[in-house]
Design an enzyme around this catalytic site. Structure first.
Site, PDB file in Angstrom:
ATOM      1  N   GLU A  94       0.724  -0.970   0.053  1.00 41.26           N
ATOM      2  CA  GLU A  94      -0.019  -0.084  -0.087  1.00 41.26           C
ATOM      3  C   GLU A  94       1.170   1.213  -0.259  1.00 41.26           C
ATOM      4  O   GLU A  94       0.753   2.194   0.110  1.00 41.26           O
ATOM      5  CB  GLU A  94      -0.921  -0.082   1.080  1.00 41.26           C
ATOM      6  CG  GLU A  94      -1.953  -1.231   1.033  1.00 41.26           C
ATOM      7  CD  GLU A  94      -3.200  -1.088   2.472  1.00 41.26           C
ATOM      8  OE1 GLU A  94      -2.936  -0.257   2.916  1.00 41.26           O
ATOM      9  OE2 GLU A  94      -3.646  -2.215   2.383  1.00 41.26           O
TER      10      GLU A  94
ATOM     11  N   TYR B  76       3.527   1.876   1.951  1.00 43.27           N
ATOM     12  CA  TYR B  76       4.095   2.416   2.998  1.00 43.27           C
ATOM     13  C   TYR B  76       5.601   2.059   3.115  1.00 43.27           C
ATOM     14  O   TYR B  76       6.224   1.740   1.749  1.00 43.27           O
ATOM     15  CB  TYR B  76       3.316   1.771   3.832  1.00 43.27           C
ATOM     16  CG  TYR B  76       2.247   2.666   4.126  1.00 43.27           C
ATOM     17  CD1 TYR B  76       1.639   3.562   4.983  1.00 43.27           C
ATOM     18  CD2 TYR B  76       1.320   1.835   4.411  1.00 43.27           C
ATOM     19  CE1 TYR B  76       0.496   3.565   5.632  1.00 43.27           C
ATOM     20  CE2 TYR B  76      -0.208   1.844   4.836  1.00 43.27           C
ATOM     21  CZ  TYR B  76      -0.351   2.755   5.143  1.00 43.27           C
ATOM     22  OH  TYR B  76      -2.029   3.594   5.067  1.00 43.27           O
TER      23      TYR B  76
ATOM     24  N   ARG C  23       2.060  -8.273   4.710  1.00 46.27           N
ATOM     25  CA  ARG C  23       1.576  -8.471   3.936  1.00 46.27           C
ATOM     26  C   ARG C  23       1.591  -7.699   2.269  1.00 46.27           C
ATOM     27  O   ARG C  23       2.742  -6.743   2.160  1.00 46.27           O
ATOM     28  CB  ARG C  23       0.524  -6.441   4.355  1.00 46.27           C
ATOM     29  CG  ARG C  23      -0.700  -6.140   3.433  1.00 46.27           C
ATOM     30  CD  ARG C  23      -1.970  -7.305   3.597  1.00 46.27           C
ATOM     31  NE  ARG C  23      -2.767  -6.931   2.931  1.00 46.27           N
ATOM     32  CZ  ARG C  23      -4.069  -5.978   3.389  1.00 46.27           C
ATOM     33  NH1 ARG C  23      -3.743  -4.991   4.420  1.00 46.27           N
ATOM     34  NH2 ARG C  23      -5.250  -5.678   2.230  1.00 46.27           N
TER      35      ARG C  23
ATOM     36  N   HIS D 255      -1.479   4.186  -1.840  1.00 46.20           N
ATOM     37  CA  HIS D 255      -1.865   4.685  -1.346  1.00 46.20           C
ATOM     38  C   HIS D 255      -2.465   5.778  -2.730  1.00 46.20           C
ATOM     39  O   HIS D 255      -3.857   6.831  -2.796  1.00 46.20           O
ATOM     40  CB  HIS D 255      -2.356   5.521  -0.019  1.00 46.20           C
ATOM     41  CG  HIS D 255      -2.644   5.030   1.137  1.00 46.20           C
ATOM     42  ND1 HIS D 255      -4.086   3.652   0.837  1.00 46.20           N
ATOM     43  CD2 HIS D 255      -2.324   4.221   2.151  1.00 46.20           C
ATOM     44  CE1 HIS D 255      -4.083   3.271   2.481  1.00 46.20           C
ATOM     45  NE2 HIS D 255      -2.129   3.078   2.640  1.00 46.20           N
ATOM     46  N   GLU D 256      -1.529   6.143  -3.415  1.00 52.10           N
ATOM     47  CA  GLU D 256      -1.658   7.406  -4.567  1.00 52.10           C
ATOM     48  C   GLU D 256      -1.976   6.538  -5.938  1.00 52.10           C
ATOM     49  O   GLU D 256      -1.461   7.258  -6.595  1.00 52.10           O
ATOM     50  CB  GLU D 256       0.081   8.136  -4.425  1.00 52.10           C
ATOM     51  CG  GLU D 256       0.670   6.690  -4.646  1.00 52.10           C
ATOM     52  CD  GLU D 256       2.501   7.424  -4.105  1.00 52.10           C
ATOM     53  OE1 GLU D 256       3.397   7.692  -4.580  1.00 52.10           O
ATOM     54  OE2 GLU D 256       2.357   7.081  -2.587  1.00 52.10           O
TER      55      GLU D 256
ATOM     56  N   ARG E 143     -12.885  -6.165  -2.325  1.00 47.60           N
ATOM     57  CA  ARG E 143     -14.017  -6.370  -2.396  1.00 47.60           C
ATOM     58  C   ARG E 143     -14.153  -7.578  -2.125  1.00 47.60           C
ATOM     59  O   ARG E 143     -14.776  -8.290  -3.244  1.00 47.60           O
ATOM     60  CB  ARG E 143     -14.366  -6.425  -3.310  1.00 47.60           C
ATOM     61  CG  ARG E 143     -14.030  -4.273  -3.196  1.00 47.60           C
ATOM     62  CD  ARG E 143     -15.024  -3.524  -2.892  1.00 47.60           C
ATOM     63  NE  ARG E 143     -16.317  -4.267  -4.256  1.00 47.60           N
ATOM     64  CZ  ARG E 143     -17.874  -3.782  -3.816  1.00 47.60           C
ATOM     65  NH1 ARG E 143     -17.908  -4.369  -2.507  1.00 47.60           N
ATOM     66  NH2 ARG E 143     -19.064  -4.285  -4.670  1.00 47.60           N
TER      67      ARG E 143
ATOM     68  N   CYS F 249     -21.227  -5.006   3.799  1.00 44.80           N
ATOM     69  CA  CYS F 249     -20.628  -3.891   3.626  1.00 44.80           C
ATOM     70  C   CYS F 249     -20.691  -3.697   2.529  1.00 44.80           C
ATOM     71  O   CYS F 249     -21.401  -4.283   2.050  1.00 44.80           O
ATOM     72  CB  CYS F 249     -19.119  -4.245   4.421  1.00 44.80           C
ATOM     73  SG  CYS F 249     -17.844  -2.499   3.102  1.00 44.80           S
TER      74      CYS F 249
ATOM     75  N   GLN G 150     -17.798   6.233   3.912  1.00 49.65           N
ATOM     76  CA  GLN G 150     -17.643   7.043   4.422  1.00 49.65           C
ATOM     77  C   GLN G 150     -17.546   7.637   6.197  1.00 49.65           C
ATOM     78  O   GLN G 150     -17.285   7.958   6.721  1.00 49.65           O
ATOM     79  CB  GLN G 150     -19.571   6.984   4.541  1.00 49.65           C
ATOM     80  CG  GLN G 150     -19.608   7.508   2.956  1.00 49.65           C
ATOM     81  CD  GLN G 150     -21.544   7.695   2.260  1.00 49.65           C
ATOM     82  OE1 GLN G 150     -21.641   8.523   3.763  1.00 49.65           O
ATOM     83  NE2 GLN G 150     -21.471   7.635   1.535  1.00 49.65           N
TER      84      GLN G 150
ATOM     85  N   LYS H   1     -23.033   1.584  -6.610  1.00 47.39           N
ATOM     86  CA  LYS H   1     -23.983   1.340  -5.603  1.00 47.39           C
ATOM     87  C   LYS H   1     -24.781   0.227  -5.651  1.00 47.39           C
ATOM     88  O   LYS H   1     -25.160   0.881  -4.889  1.00 47.39           O
ATOM     89  CB  LYS H   1     -24.316   2.741  -5.568  1.00 47.39           C
ATOM     90  CG  LYS H   1     -23.423   3.605  -5.811  1.00 47.39           C
ATOM     91  CD  LYS H   1     -24.536   4.825  -4.737  1.00 47.39           C
ATOM     92  CE  LYS H   1     -22.951   5.732  -4.501  1.00 47.39           C
ATOM     93  NZ  LYS H   1     -23.043   7.590  -3.939  1.00 47.39           N
TER      94      LYS H   1
END
Length: 687
Positions: A185, A187, A235, A273-274, A309, A355, A360, A442
């Site tokens: 991710e 890091y 991970r 993350h980027e 997911r 989920c 949010q 959605k």
């Protein structure tokens, strides 16, 4: 009863046998950062362990802190640069001393009391650390952080390796069953692995093999410190989804070297993350990344965990049954329903609160340094505060309106043992949520409505559809909860009643099929959703990946390739009065993806708009003093909402006691299901 035998079967990791193959993946809750919140964190984990989870991974804990016992040989420059800063932000969670280790026993004991197993995640933030003293492999700034990192010296890299090992030993003393080393991710460990962020010329950089040395040494040294009977989980990033990330050959080599160094089990991750590719939000298809886990599994001699997911027991069981992975990580699904595993095991899978990957309450809160919770389960993170205990009295409760707030109130009140009757004037449950689930990406929202419908049935709630409640209907009840929701706001635009002008509910529910050219008035969350609805066409998983530029890591470094253009169903203009950029309203961790989707679909974004009139010619507007006419077939009005509270005002004026107002009927701001569901739960808890 569906057979989940593969998911629920035991598995041995190292020398530890887990009761099933469900992993609650790491999520930072904000309760890790202060020792006085550890009792709340213990209750949070205990509820998941009690719910049957086989293995839990905590939120991130840094293996070191700036200025904490500077190692022998550190230079003045090292000390000035804060060489050992690993926390995500100042005073963020860490595992660096005996007192912290002792305090964490309350967590491990709480989990073990329910026969669960738990790992402490060790994460060095690297250049993602939100501080001017952050560090990385090289002094290369992240696009999502305003601070440029300091490059670790050669000695400081070795000290950091030892700090990981010391932190693992402290976790062992705290009673943890093992540690997870965050190597994904984007890091610090990921930053060492990728040429994108590692431009070193010493022994920790240069070739791919030299870049791999950092994580391999971390695992080897941890194993020296903790022995062989302590779980070491790594991970690993399967797709970096950034330029100059790792390719597949390097990923496989890294995994094999880490296994040789002492890794017992691999957890998987997708994207930094980027990265400009969504990986976990609701518009990502379910199970989108499992094929990468399946590709790595034959290369390993230890178990591998699929993630991202996966939110239903059916999908999780299928992944294991087909040999794509040995275990399945579901972080947010266990936030949404702590009894996920027990419900699947006892024939109650239809009562799982699924989920919906909205981000949010969880990730949006985490990145804003707020306590994480869950839109569909507001008790998450508040287990010791938001308590739905049984009542001493058997009040009769009426709930008027079956949108998210009303459904939440009705179910929560019934769970407490109250006698509940739910009134809904339409012929179906859901309110605005039913509209939201029509928006592409959605679709999971429908599972929330299925959950509530089933819970109403199980709890024996009396449901009166097609019934517009009156004061007379409500006279017999002790308390009345009004959740009558919202209605679309009609802006004062000349021609708002023209046939070309339509409301967003009529578009989303299929009452109106817009033409090929459409203007959307209002660029809040609803306007963005409607624009996506209007331009989207059905797509396969492979087409979805192609549109986002996800390639084959065996061919495309980092798994990134050129995105394939979308062919929108309609030409759409998304308009707003404000002069601020369009699409800034949605959440921090998902809004960027919605804006990217609009761009991919060729939606015209126009701000600073004055709406003049709607007529046969289309929509007349003025922008920067210049008049324009948009020749459109329809104008969809998404200009906000107004509260529907006529019934409440009538009852309040009449002096009705035990009256409560919740959801959109209370505050008709931009639709906020998170607030509505929480408010419904809180009102029920206070009855």
């Amino acid at each position: 009863m569906t057979d989940y035998s593969h998911l629920l079967s035991p598995i041995t990791i190292g020398s530890t046998t887990l009761r099933n193959r469900v992993v609650m993946g790491s999520m930072h809750t904000g309760l890790e950062d202060h020792f006085w919140d550890l009792p709340k964190l213990s209750a949070y984990f205990a509820e998941r362990a009690k719910g049957g989870v086989g293995l839990i991974v905590t939120g991130a804990h840094a293996p070191n802190l700036a200025g904490a016992m500077w190692p022998f040989g550190s230079t003045k420059t090292d000390r000035m640069n804060g060489i050992l800063r690993g926390a995500l932000w100042p005073f963020g969670s860490s595992m660096t001393n005996g007192l912290q280790s002792f305090r964490h026993r309350t967590i491990t004991e709480a989990v073990h009391n329910h026969d669960g197993r738990i790992l402490l995640q060790l994460l060095h933030s690297g250049r993602y650390g939100y501080t001017p003293k952050n560090v990385s492999a090289s002094a290369i700034k992240s696009p999502i952080n305003p601070f440029t990192p300091h490059a670790l010296s050669t000695r400081a890299v070795d000290w950091t390796v030892t700090d990981f090992a010391k932190a693992a030993r402290l976790a062992q003393k705290a009673g943890y069953d093992g540690v997870e080393i965050m190597g994904a991710e984007g890091y610090l460990i990921n930053q060492f692995l990728a040429a994108r962020t590692n431009q070193r010329t010493d022994k920790w950089g240069g070739s791919p093999q030299q870049r791999m040395r950092f994580p391999v040494e971390i695992i080897r040294r941890i194993r020296e410190y903790v022995g062989k009977d302590f779980i070491v989980q790594y991970r690993i990033s399967l797709l970096d989804l950034v330029e100059n990330g790792q390719n597949w050959e390097e990923t496989v080599e890294l995994a094999k070297r880490l296994e040789e160094a002492g890794v017992d089990v691999f957890n998987t991750a997708i994207g930094w993350h980027e990265a400009r590719v969504p990986t976990i939000i609701t518009q990502v298809p379910r199970g989108a990344w499992v094929d990468n886990t399946a590709r790595l599994r034959p290369e390993l001699g230890v178990p591998i965990i699929a993630s991202n997911r996966i939110n239903t027991p059916e999908l999780a069981n299928q992944i294991i049954a087909t040999g794509q992975a040995d275990m399945v990580s579901m972080a947010r699904p266990l936030l949404a329903d702590p009894e996920f595993v027990n419900k699947a095991a006892t024939g109650r899978a239809d009562q799982i609160n699924i989920c919906i990957a909205c981000n949010q309450g969880c990730l949006d809160h985490a990145f804003a340094k707020q306590r994480s919770t869950c839109l569909v389960n507001p008790r998450a993170g508040y287990e010791t505060e938001l308590i739905l205990g049984p009542t001493r009295t058997k009040k009769r409760i009426a709930v008027v309106g079956a949108g998210p707030a009303g459904l939440s109130a009705a179910v929560s009140a019934a769970e407490r043992g109250l006698h509940v009757t739910l009134f809904e004037k339409s012929n179906e449950l859901g309110g605005q949520f039913r509209l939201a689930m029509q928006v592409p990406g959605k679709e999971d929202f429908k599972d929330t409505l299925k959950y509530y419908a089933r819970r109403l049935e199980v709890l024996g709630v009396t449901v009166r559809l097609n019934t517009e409640a009156t004061g007379a209907d409500l006279a017999e009840f002790d308390d009345v909860i009004i959740s009558t929701g919202v209605a679309p706001h009609v802006p004062p635009i000349e021609g708002f009643d023209h046939p070309k002008a339509v409301s967003y509910p009529d578009v989303l529910n299929g009452s109106v099929i817009p033409g090929r050219k459409v203007a959307v008035i209002g660029a809040g969350g609803i306007g963005v959703d409607v624009s996506i609805f209007l331009t989207h066409s059905e797509e396969t998983l492979e087409e979805w990946k192609a549109h986002w530029g996800v390639g084959d890591p065996r061919i495309d470094r980092g798994g990134l390739t050129e995105p394939k253009a979308r062919t929108p169903e309609r030409e759409v203009w998304l308009l707003q009065r404000k002069t601020t950029p369009i699409g800034n309203g949605p959440g921090k961790t998902s809004g960027w993806a919605h804006r990217a989707h609009l761009k991919q679909s060729g939606v015209h974004l126009v701000n600073g708009v004055q709406y003049d009139r709607i007529d046969d010619a289309g929509l007349h507007i003025t922008v920067d003093g210049e008049s324009r006419v948009l020749d459109v077939d329809h104008v969809v009005i998404c200009a906000g909402q107004r509260s529907v509270r006529d019934l409440y005002e009538t009852l309040d004026t009449a002096g009705r006691r035990g009256l409560h107002l919740i959801g959109g009927a209370n505050v008709a701001a931009e639709l906020d299901a998170k607030h509505a569901i929480r408010q419904g739960t809180e009102v029920a808890a206070a009855l």
